[in-house]
Design a protein around this motif. Sequence first.
Motif, PDB file in Angstrom:
ATOM      1  N   LEU A 150      58.767  26.282  -4.589  1.00  0.00           N
ATOM      2  CA  LEU A 150      58.012  25.414  -5.482  1.00  0.00           C
ATOM      3  C   LEU A 150      58.923  24.432  -6.210  1.00  0.00           C
ATOM      4  CD1 LEU A 150      55.434  28.010  -6.795  1.00  0.00           C
ATOM      5  CD2 LEU A 150      54.971  26.036  -5.330  1.00  0.00           C
TER       6      LEU A 150
ATOM      7  N   HIS B 137      56.086  24.256 -11.707  1.00  0.00           N
ATOM      8  CA  HIS B 137      54.785  24.880 -11.456  1.00  0.00           C
ATOM      9  C   HIS B 137      54.379  25.647 -12.716  1.00  0.00           C
ATOM     10  CE1 HIS B 137      51.820  27.625  -9.714  1.00  0.00           C
ATOM     11  NE2 HIS B 137      51.752  26.793  -8.682  1.00  0.00           N
TER      12      HIS B 137
ATOM     13  N   CYS C  14      47.931  32.788 -10.052  1.00  0.00           N
ATOM     14  CA  CYS C  14      47.417  31.859  -9.037  1.00  0.00           C
ATOM     15  C   CYS C  14      45.983  32.191  -8.634  1.00  0.00           C
ATOM     16  CB  CYS C  14      48.331  31.848  -7.816  1.00  0.00           C
ATOM     17  SG  CYS C  14      49.880  30.977  -8.105  1.00  0.00           S
TER      18      CYS C  14
ATOM     19  N   GLN D  96      45.031  28.671  -7.352  1.00  0.00           N
ATOM     20  CA  GLN D  96      46.194  27.924  -6.882  1.00  0.00           C
ATOM     21  C   GLN D  96      47.007  28.679  -5.844  1.00  0.00           C
ATOM     22  OE1 GLN D  96      48.518  27.141 -10.378  1.00  0.00           O
ATOM     23  NE2 GLN D  96      47.098  25.624 -11.164  1.00  0.00           N
TER      24      GLN D  96
ATOM     25  N   SER E 160      49.869  26.831  -3.617  1.00  0.00           N
ATOM     26  CA  SER E 160      51.238  27.182  -4.002  1.00  0.00           C
ATOM     27  C   SER E 160      52.010  27.763  -2.825  1.00  0.00           C
ATOM     28  CB  SER E 160      51.224  28.190  -5.157  1.00  0.00           C
ATOM     29  OG  SER E 160      50.580  27.637  -6.277  1.00  0.00           O
TER      30      SER E 160
ATOM     31  N   CYS F 210      55.338  26.310  -0.425  1.00  0.00           N
ATOM     32  CA  CYS F 210      56.544  27.082  -0.117  1.00  0.00           C
ATOM     33  C   CYS F 210      56.781  27.199   1.386  1.00  0.00           C
ATOM     34  CB  CYS F 210      56.427  28.484  -0.705  1.00  0.00           C
ATOM     35  SG  CYS F 210      56.430  28.523  -2.491  1.00  0.00           S
TER      36      CYS F 210
END
Length: 133
Positions: free
Chosen positions: A45, A52, A78, A83, A87, A91
């Motif tokens: 991230l 983030h 998350c 998210q 997210s 990655c």
Amino acid sequence: PVTDGSQELHSLCAHLEFLLQFDLKEKRSFFGQRKDYWDFLCQGLARCRQEHEGIRFVTSLDKLKTPVGRGRAFLRYCLVHRQLAESLQLCLLNTESLCEWYYARSPFLSPQRRAEILGTLYELDGITFHLAL
């Protein structure tokens, strides 16, 4: 909404953690502490965004001392904020980083498996999670 008492939540989180730890290369910090998927997520991230909110939130929690605990808190954050898929996708964009963190058997290194996992995670965005963070 899904709450902390949900058996399905515990199963989902266990499966997510298994996926993120499966075939993860053993890495150590400068001080010898074993790195975990939390470190992979932070690095991934950091490459994609300024900062983030989930990472900032989890690092602000003084009670969390281990990478696994921080990783679990990040997954919950998350889920609550819808998210997780985005997210994780950020990655997984960098193949070089994936190869640095994971061995060849990891499903994240297979484009087809990676797409299936992300597709399933994006479906979770339609579910409301009310979890204690």
